[in-house]
Design a protein around this motif. Structure first.
Motif, PDB file in Angstrom:
ATOM      1  N   PRO A 140       4.458  13.524 -14.912  1.00 31.74           N
ATOM      2  CA  PRO A 140       4.352  12.330 -14.062  1.00 31.74           C
ATOM      3  C   PRO A 140       4.270  11.038 -14.868  1.00 31.74           C
ATOM      4  O   PRO A 140       3.668  10.996 -15.944  1.00 31.74           O
ATOM      5  CB  PRO A 140       3.058  12.577 -13.275  1.00 31.74           C
ATOM      6  N   ILE A 141       4.901   9.994 -14.352  1.00 25.98           N
ATOM      7  CA  ILE A 141       4.833   8.667 -14.967  1.00 25.98           C
ATOM      8  C   ILE A 141       3.618   7.938 -14.424  1.00 25.98           C
ATOM      9  O   ILE A 141       3.365   7.939 -13.221  1.00 25.98           O
ATOM     10  CB  ILE A 141       6.112   7.854 -14.661  1.00 25.98           C
TER      11      ILE A 141
ATOM     12  N   ILE B 289       7.420   9.823  -5.535  1.00 27.38           N
ATOM     13  CA  ILE B 289       8.449   9.462  -6.520  1.00 27.38           C
ATOM     14  C   ILE B 289       8.370  10.353  -7.753  1.00 27.38           C
ATOM     15  O   ILE B 289       9.388  10.891  -8.219  1.00 27.38           O
ATOM     16  CB  ILE B 289       8.334   7.980  -6.924  1.00 27.38           C
ATOM     17  N   ASN B 290       7.171  10.524  -8.298  1.00 27.82           N
ATOM     18  CA  ASN B 290       7.016  11.404  -9.459  1.00 27.82           C
ATOM     19  C   ASN B 290       7.399  12.837  -9.120  1.00 27.82           C
ATOM     20  O   ASN B 290       8.047  13.531  -9.910  1.00 27.82           O
ATOM     21  CB  ASN B 290       5.576  11.358  -9.967  1.00 27.82           C
TER      22      ASN B 290
ATOM     23  N   ILE C 167       0.841  -1.210   0.000  1.00 32.40           N
ATOM     24  CA  ILE C 167       0.000   0.000   0.000  1.00 32.40           C
ATOM     25  C   ILE C 167       0.872   1.254   0.000  1.00 32.40           C
ATOM     26  O   ILE C 167       0.568   2.238  -0.691  1.00 32.40           O
ATOM     27  CB  ILE C 167      -0.945  -0.017   1.217  1.00 32.40           C
ATOM     28  N   ILE C 168       1.971   1.227   0.756  1.00 40.29           N
ATOM     29  CA  ILE C 168       2.888   2.366   0.789  1.00 40.29           C
ATOM     30  C   ILE C 168       3.519   2.576  -0.583  1.00 40.29           C
ATOM     31  O   ILE C 168       3.630   3.721  -1.065  1.00 40.29           O
ATOM     32  CB  ILE C 168       3.969   2.160   1.870  1.00 40.29           C
ATOM     33  N   PHE C 169       3.917   1.487  -1.240  1.00 37.75           N
ATOM     34  CA  PHE C 169       4.491   1.596  -2.588  1.00 37.75           C
ATOM     35  C   PHE C 169       3.470   2.175  -3.564  1.00 37.75           C
ATOM     36  O   PHE C 169       3.809   2.999  -4.415  1.00 37.75           O
ATOM     37  CB  PHE C 169       4.955   0.214  -3.073  1.00 37.75           C
ATOM     38  N   LYS C 170       2.224   1.742  -3.435  1.00 39.83           N
ATOM     39  CA  LYS C 170       1.169   2.266  -4.311  1.00 39.83           C
ATOM     40  C   LYS C 170       1.004   3.761  -4.117  1.00 39.83           C
ATOM     41  O   LYS C 170       0.792   4.508  -5.092  1.00 39.83           O
ATOM     42  CB  LYS C 170      -0.142   1.540  -4.013  1.00 39.83           C
ATOM     43  N   SER C 171       1.122   4.212  -2.886  1.00 36.39           N
ATOM     44  CA  SER C 171       1.011   5.639  -2.596  1.00 36.39           C
ATOM     45  C   SER C 171       2.224   6.410  -3.111  1.00 36.39           C
ATOM     46  O   SER C 171       2.086   7.477  -3.718  1.00 36.39           O
ATOM     47  CB  SER C 171       0.850   5.851  -1.095  1.00 36.39           C
ATOM     48  N   LEU C 172       3.415   5.867  -2.884  1.00 35.48           N
ATOM     49  CA  LEU C 172       4.645   6.536  -3.312  1.00 35.48           C
ATOM     50  C   LEU C 172       4.710   6.697  -4.826  1.00 35.48           C
ATOM     51  O   LEU C 172       5.194   7.709  -5.342  1.00 35.48           O
ATOM     52  CB  LEU C 172       5.867   5.751  -2.832  1.00 35.48           C
ATOM     53  N   PHE C 173       4.235   5.664  -5.547  1.00 34.24           N
ATOM     54  CA  PHE C 173       4.341   5.673  -7.012  1.00 34.24           C
ATOM     55  C   PHE C 173       3.047   6.105  -7.699  1.00 34.24           C
ATOM     56  O   PHE C 173       2.900   5.884  -8.899  1.00 34.24           O
ATOM     57  CB  PHE C 173       4.750   4.285  -7.504  1.00 34.24           C
ATOM     58  N   ALA C 174       2.141   6.703  -6.946  1.00 36.41           N
ATOM     59  CA  ALA C 174       0.928   7.250  -7.564  1.00 36.41           C
ATOM     60  C   ALA C 174       1.300   8.395  -8.510  1.00 36.41           C
ATOM     61  O   ALA C 174       2.400   8.947  -8.444  1.00 36.41           O
ATOM     62  CB  ALA C 174      -0.028   7.742  -6.479  1.00 36.41           C
ATOM     63  N   THR C 175       0.390   8.755  -9.391  1.00 36.79           N
ATOM     64  CA  THR C 175       0.666   9.813 -10.369  1.00 36.79           C
ATOM     65  C   THR C 175       1.074  11.108  -9.683  1.00 36.79           C
ATOM     66  O   THR C 175       1.979  11.818 -10.139  1.00 36.79           O
ATOM     67  CB  THR C 175      -0.585  10.067 -11.250  1.00 36.79           C
TER      68      THR C 175
END
Length: 293
Positions: A147-148, A134-135, A122-130
């Motif tokens: 954004p990717i 990360i973006n 869930i944390i990864f999903k949040s970090l790599f959200a549009t």
């Protein structure tokens, strides 16, 4: 008298072994046989009936299964080598006695292995959200202009799954390599250094060959784990977009709980994993045997 004592000892040995045998047969072998018998049936509940290899024939024309198989093999081929090489390099660096804070770095890299699968996904999903961290970071340092779509783009979604698995399991393999490095005599490295071997050469010609048995062990373990990959695709991408990240294990779950229940076909799909694991384990044993030739 001696013969009687030997028989009593054998009987006592069996008393220790029998509970384990009963548990293994009950919770491992019986379910495997039952699953295979189920894979030869169609229908639901009391209406299930023997249908031979019909479920296995269906695998050949099932586009979702082919996509799940492709994704699983892709993760296996791409992620496992990356993870093994990273773990080897990191363990070699952290085995250096001159490095300060080795204990801290070892603990920090191993910690992802003991985190909750669901929580970290869930944390990864949040970090790599549009609009995620990360973006934002990549745009701030001008690596990307926009954004990717990590979650909704098929290529980047697969890449995200590979990044997540690698982050979680590199530390696990690193511990095995660190344990193996403790058994390599420092004098071997010292002799190589005196002969003019640099760090890369010592790693290539001493570390890797002497850790070969452990590398084989971690490779087959990682392979089996990747073939059973489930949590990350389910929790990060939900198998999307358009089944672009679905794995065999997730497809089995969908067949049992999301789609109309089809226990027979789900069991047939599960046996694909069994066959892959058996084949790869056999290859691992054959490769391992070459060490003694």
């Amino acid at each position: 008298m001696y013969k009687k004592q030997k028989q009593i000892l054998a009987l006592k040995s069996w008393l220790f072994i029998i509970p384990s045998v009963i548990l293994i047969v009950s919770f491992v072998f019986y379910p495997m046989v039952q699953a295979f018998l189920t894979s030869l049936q169609t229908g639901i509940g009391a209406n299930m009936h023997f249908s031979g290899i019909e479920n296995y024939k269906r695998l050949l024309t099932d586009t979702t299964f082919r996509k799940a198989l492709f994704n699983t093999v892709l993760y296996l081929v791409v992620q496992v080598p990356i993870m093994i090489v990273l773990a080897l390099i990191i363990s070699s660096i952290l085995n250096d006695k001159k490095l300060k804070g080795r204990g801290f770095f070892r603990t920090a890299i191993f910690l992802p292995c003991v985190t909750s699968l669901v929580a970290y996904s869930i944390i990864f999903k949040s970090l790599f959200a549009t609009d995620g961290f990360i973006n934002g970071l990549l745009m701030k340092i001008h690596i990307i202009d926009e954004p990717i779509a990590w979650i909704t783009n098929a290529f980047f979604a697969r890449m995200l799954i590979i990044i997540a698995i690698t982050w979680r399991w590199v530390g696990y393999n690193m511990v095995f390599y660190l344990a193996g490095l403790q058994g390599i005599d420092d004098s071997i490295y010292e002799a190589a250094e005196i002969d003019g071997a640099n760090g890369v050469q010592r790693f290539r010609y001493i570390t890797v060959p002497m850790l070969k048995p452990i590398i084989l062990f971690t490779t087959i373990n990682s392979t089996i784990g990747t073939l059973q990959l489930f949590d990350e695709p389910v929790n990060i991408t939900e198998g999307g977009p358009a089944n672009a990240t679905i794995t065999i294990s997730q497809y089995i779950y969908n067949l049992l709980f999301k789609y109309q229940p089809n226990f027979g076909y789900a069991a047939a799909v599960s046996y694909v994993i069994v066959v892959l694991i058996v084949v790869l384990s056999f290859i691992q044993m054959k490769v391992g045997d070459k060490r003694d030739e």
